[in-house]
Design an enzyme around this catalytic site. Structure first.
Site, PDB file in Angstrom:
ATOM      1  N   TYR A 138      35.509  19.785  -7.278  1.00 22.47           N
ATOM      2  CA  TYR A 138      36.590  19.052  -7.962  1.00 22.47           C
ATOM      3  C   TYR A 138      37.805  19.965  -7.949  1.00 22.47           C
ATOM      4  O   TYR A 138      37.776  21.053  -8.531  1.00 22.47           O
ATOM      5  CB  TYR A 138      36.196  18.746  -9.402  1.00 22.47           C
ATOM      6  CG  TYR A 138      35.149  17.664  -9.554  1.00 22.47           C
ATOM      7  CD1 TYR A 138      33.791  17.973  -9.490  1.00 22.47           C
ATOM      8  CD2 TYR A 138      35.515  16.339  -9.762  1.00 22.47           C
ATOM      9  CE1 TYR A 138      32.825  16.983  -9.630  1.00 22.47           C
ATOM     10  CE2 TYR A 138      34.550  15.353  -9.907  1.00 22.47           C
ATOM     11  CZ  TYR A 138      33.214  15.671  -9.836  1.00 22.47           C
ATOM     12  OH  TYR A 138      32.268  14.691  -9.971  1.00 22.47           O
ATOM     13  N   LYS A 184      31.011   8.173 -13.669  1.00 24.05           N
ATOM     14  CA  LYS A 184      30.317   7.499 -14.767  1.00 24.05           C
ATOM     15  C   LYS A 184      30.252   5.987 -14.635  1.00 24.05           C
ATOM     16  O   LYS A 184      29.664   5.323 -15.482  1.00 24.05           O
ATOM     17  CB  LYS A 184      31.012   7.860 -16.096  1.00 24.05           C
ATOM     18  CG  LYS A 184      30.832   9.320 -16.484  1.00 24.05           C
ATOM     19  CD  LYS A 184      29.365   9.691 -16.615  1.00 24.05           C
ATOM     20  CE  LYS A 184      29.166  11.182 -16.778  1.00 24.05           C
ATOM     21  NZ  LYS A 184      27.764  11.547 -16.551  1.00 24.05           N
ATOM     22  N   TYR A 207      28.329  15.574 -17.982  1.00 27.03           N
ATOM     23  CA  TYR A 207      28.279  15.234 -16.558  1.00 27.03           C
ATOM     24  C   TYR A 207      26.863  14.803 -16.148  1.00 27.03           C
ATOM     25  O   TYR A 207      26.694  13.795 -15.450  1.00 27.03           O
ATOM     26  CB  TYR A 207      28.713  16.441 -15.715  1.00 27.03           C
ATOM     27  CG  TYR A 207      28.982  16.107 -14.258  1.00 27.03           C
ATOM     28  CD1 TYR A 207      27.964  16.165 -13.306  1.00 27.03           C
ATOM     29  CD2 TYR A 207      30.250  15.710 -13.832  1.00 27.03           C
ATOM     30  CE1 TYR A 207      28.198  15.858 -11.978  1.00 27.03           C
ATOM     31  CE2 TYR A 207      30.499  15.403 -12.495  1.00 27.03           C
ATOM     32  CZ  TYR A 207      29.469  15.474 -11.584  1.00 27.03           C
ATOM     33  OH  TYR A 207      29.701  15.151 -10.259  1.00 27.03           O
ATOM     34  N   HIS A 241      21.478  18.219  -7.431  1.00 28.25           N
ATOM     35  CA  HIS A 241      22.491  19.242  -7.676  1.00 28.25           C
ATOM     36  C   HIS A 241      22.352  19.791  -9.091  1.00 28.25           C
ATOM     37  O   HIS A 241      22.257  19.022 -10.046  1.00 28.25           O
ATOM     38  CB  HIS A 241      23.910  18.659  -7.509  1.00 28.25           C
ATOM     39  CG  HIS A 241      24.305  18.486  -6.083  1.00 28.25           C
ATOM     40  ND1 HIS A 241      25.598  18.215  -5.701  1.00 28.25           N
ATOM     41  CD2 HIS A 241      23.573  18.551  -4.928  1.00 28.25           C
ATOM     42  CE1 HIS A 241      25.652  18.132  -4.368  1.00 28.25           C
ATOM     43  NE2 HIS A 241      24.424  18.318  -3.884  1.00 28.25           N
ATOM     44  N   PRO A 291      36.980   7.297 -11.729  1.00 30.87           N
ATOM     45  CA  PRO A 291      35.774   7.830 -11.078  1.00 30.87           C
ATOM     46  C   PRO A 291      35.585   9.340 -11.227  1.00 30.87           C
ATOM     47  O   PRO A 291      34.561   9.870 -10.853  1.00 30.87           O
ATOM     48  CB  PRO A 291      35.970   7.465  -9.609  1.00 30.87           C
ATOM     49  CG  PRO A 291      37.434   7.310  -9.448  1.00 30.87           C
ATOM     50  CD  PRO A 291      37.951   6.810 -10.748  1.00 30.87           C
TER      51      PRO A 291
HETATM   52  C1  PHB Z   1      31.398  10.185  -4.641  1.00 29.38           C
HETATM   53  O1  PHB Z   1      30.573  10.873  -3.997  1.00 29.38           O
HETATM   54  O2  PHB Z   1      31.857   9.086  -4.206  1.00 29.38           O
HETATM   55  C2  PHB Z   1      31.870  10.667  -5.993  1.00 29.38           C
HETATM   56  C3  PHB Z   1      31.267  11.784  -6.546  1.00 29.38           C
HETATM   57  C4  PHB Z   1      31.696  12.253  -7.781  1.00 29.38           C
HETATM   58  C5  PHB Z   1      32.729  11.603  -8.437  1.00 29.38           C
HETATM   59  C6  PHB Z   1      33.330  10.465  -7.878  1.00 29.38           C
HETATM   60  C7  PHB Z   1      32.905  10.006  -6.647  1.00 29.38           C
HETATM   61  O3  PHB Z   1      33.167  12.073  -9.645  1.00 29.38           O
END
Ligand code: PHB
Ligand code: APR
Length: 389
Positions: A200, A296, A384, A72, A292
Site C-alpha cells: 500500500y 472490506k 485488516y 499472507h 476498497p
Molecule cells: C485487490 O487485490 O484487488 C485488492 C487488494 C487489497 C485491497 C483492494 C484491492 O485493499
C-alpha cells in the site's frame, strides 16, 4: 413457486447466503438479473478474512481456494521511497487469504449447480410485494414470462444499484454517504507479482497498490481523478506512473506487461439504516459500500451473510425470531467499524486535491506513528485480518 427465503442478487452475498441456506435444508432461490457468464466477468477485490473463508468452507465452496490461494501474514506500507512491513501474526493470530472474488463467485456457482440449488438468471422487473405482511412475495419476468414467488422472507443481495433498498420507505430509511474526490485505476497483467505481500503506497504523486491473484497474475492500482478515463491511460503510462509511486527497490524489479483488464472505480463510503424492513433483509452492497482501501467490501458482505444465515437457522430450526429481529442492529455495529477502518486507510494513504501543507504533515505523522508504534500496527492488523463476528 414457493420458497422460505427469496434472494435477490446472484453476486457473492446472494450466492453465499443461498448456498448456506440450501445446505441447511432451508428452501431458497437466487434471482439474478444477469447471466452467470456476465457476473463472472466482474473483476473485484482479492483479500479474504478468515471469517469469509470459514463461510465458504461451510458452503462447500472452498476446495479450489485452498488449492490456489495465497496466505499472507502481513502487508507492506510505503511512503515515497521508504517502506515498512506490518506483521499481522505478531499482533493477531489470523492471516488473510488472497483469492480473487471472481474465482470465489465461480466456486459458489459451481457448488450451487452441484448441489441442485435454484439460481434463476436473466431475471427482470423484480417487484417485492407486502414486505410488512406475513406473506411477502416477488413478481418478476424471465424472457417475458411472468413468475410469482411466495416466500416467508426476502434477502436483498442486489448490490448498490439494486431494487431492494428502495423498498424501505424513504421516511424510514437513513442513508449516510461520503464520496471521495478520486478513483482507482486498476489493471490485471499476466506478470509475476512485484512482492510476496501487498504494497500500500502513499506517495507525493498519489496512492498506489500492488496486489496479486496468482504467481503469474498481478493486480495493480493507481489513484486517479474521479472523472478520469481509461482512454487516458496507455499500459506504458500506467506502468510509468506506478513505478513513480512505489519504492525504487520495487520499481526497479517490477515485471511489466500488457494489461488484460483495465478499469476505473469510484470510491465512496455508504451505509443504509436500517438493513431490514418487515420481511426484507439487506445484505452486502445493497446496504453499504466501502472504499476498497481496506479490502472490506466482500468481507463485510460475508459478515452480513453470517448474521442473516444464522438468524434464518434460528428461525427455522428453533422457531426463534430474536436474531432476525435484531439483524440490522447486529450487522450495523460491525458495518460502522469497518466503515471507520476503510475511511481511515483511505484518508491516510491518498492525496486529496484540497489537502493543505498542514494536512499533508498530519498524514505523514500518522504514517510515521504507524511505522514506529506496535499498538498502532496492532490496531491496523486486527481490523485488516477481520474483526470478530
Ligand atoms: C485487490 O487485490 O484487488 C485488492 C487488494 C487489497 C485491497 C483492494 C484491492 O485493499
Ligand atoms: N434483480 C436481480 N438481480 C439484481 C438486481 C435486480 N433488480 N439488481 C442487481 N442485481 C444483481 C447484480 O447483477 C449482481 O450480480 O445483484 C448482484 C449484486 O452483486 P454485487 O454488486 O457484487 O454485491 P454483493 O453480492 O453484495 O457483493 C459485494 O461484491 O461487487 C462486489 O464490491 C462489492 O466486494 C463487494 C461484494
Amino acid at each position: 413457486m414457493r420458497v422460505q427465503v427469496a434472494i435477490i442478487g446472484g453476486g457473492p452475498s446472494g450466492l453465499l447466503l443461498g448456498q448456506l441456506l440450501h445446505n441447511a435444508g432451508i428452501e431458497a432461490v437466487v434471482l439474478e438479473r444477469q447471466t452467470r457468464e456476465y457476473v463472472l466477468t466482474r473483476i473485484r477485490a482479492g483479500v479474504l478474512e478468515r471469517g469469509t473463508v470459514n463461510l465458504l468452507e461451510q458452503a462447500g465452496a472452498a476446495d479450489r481456494l485452498h488449492a490456489e490461494s495465497f496466505t499472507h501474514d502481513g502487508t507492506v506500507i510505503s511512503v515515497n521511497n521508504k517502506h515498512f512491513n506490518i506483521p499481522f501474526h505478531k499482533y493477531v493470530n489470523k492471516p488473510v487469504t488472497v483469492y480473487g472474488q471472481t474465482e470465489l463467485t465461480r466456486d459458489l456457482y459451481d457448488a450451487r449447480e452441484l448441489g441442485g440449488a435454484a439460481t434463476l438468471f436473466n431475471v427482470e422487473d423484480v417487484i417485492i410485494n407486502d414486505v410488512k405482511s406475513d406473506s411477502p412475495s416477488i413478481d418478476c419476468k424471465i424472457a417475458s414470462e411472468s413468475i410469482h414467488i411466495d416466500c416467508d422472507y426476502v434477502a436483498g443481495c442486489d448490490g448498490f444499484h439494486g431494487v431492494s433498498r428502495q423498498h424501505i420507505p424513504s421516511d424510514v430509511r437513513r442513508e449516510y454517504e461520503k464520496v471521495y474526490p478520486f478513483g482507482w485505476l486498476g489493471i490485471i497483467s499476466e506478470t509475476k507479482p512485484v512482492h510476496e505481500e501487498l504494497i500500500y503506497a502513499n506517495s507525493d504523486r498519489g496512492f498506489a497498490l500492488c496486489s496479486m491473484r496468482t504467481d503469474r497474475l498481478s493486480r495493480y492500482y493507481v489513484q486517479c481523478d474521479a472523472n478520469d478515463s481509461i482512454d487516458n491511460w496507455s499500459d506504458s503510462a500506467f506502468w510509468d506512473e506506478l513505478k513513480q509511486r512505489i519504492p525504487e527497490q520495487f520499481a526497479d524489479t517490477i515485471e511489466t506487461g500488457p494489461s488484460i483488464e483495465k478499469s476505473i472505480a469510484p470510491l465512496r463510503s455508504f451505509v443504509c439504516e436500517p438493513m431490514q424492513y418487515g420481511k426484507l433483509f439487506l445484505c452486502g452492497d445493497a446496504a453499504h459500500i466501502v472504499p476498497p482501501t481496506g479490502a472490506k467490501g466482500l468481507n463485510t458482505a460475508a459478515s452480513d451473510v453470517h448474521y442473516l444465515y444464522n438468524a434464518f437457522k434460528q428461525r427455522y430450526q428453533h422457531n426463534d425470531d430474536e436474531a432476525l429481529t435484531s439483524y440490522s442492529q447486529t450487522a450495523l455495529k460491525r458495518v460502522w467499524k469497518v466503515q471507520r477502518f476503510s475511511w481511515w486507510m483511505t484518508s491516510m494513504l491518498h492525496r486529496f486535491p484540497d489537502q493543505s501543507e498542514f494536512d499533508i504533515n498530519i498524514q505523514r505523522a500518522e504514517l510515521d506513528f504507524l511505522r514506529e508504534s506496535e499498538p498502532a500496527q496492532a490496531s491496523l492488523a486486527i481490523n485488516y485480518v477481520g474483526l470478530p463476528y
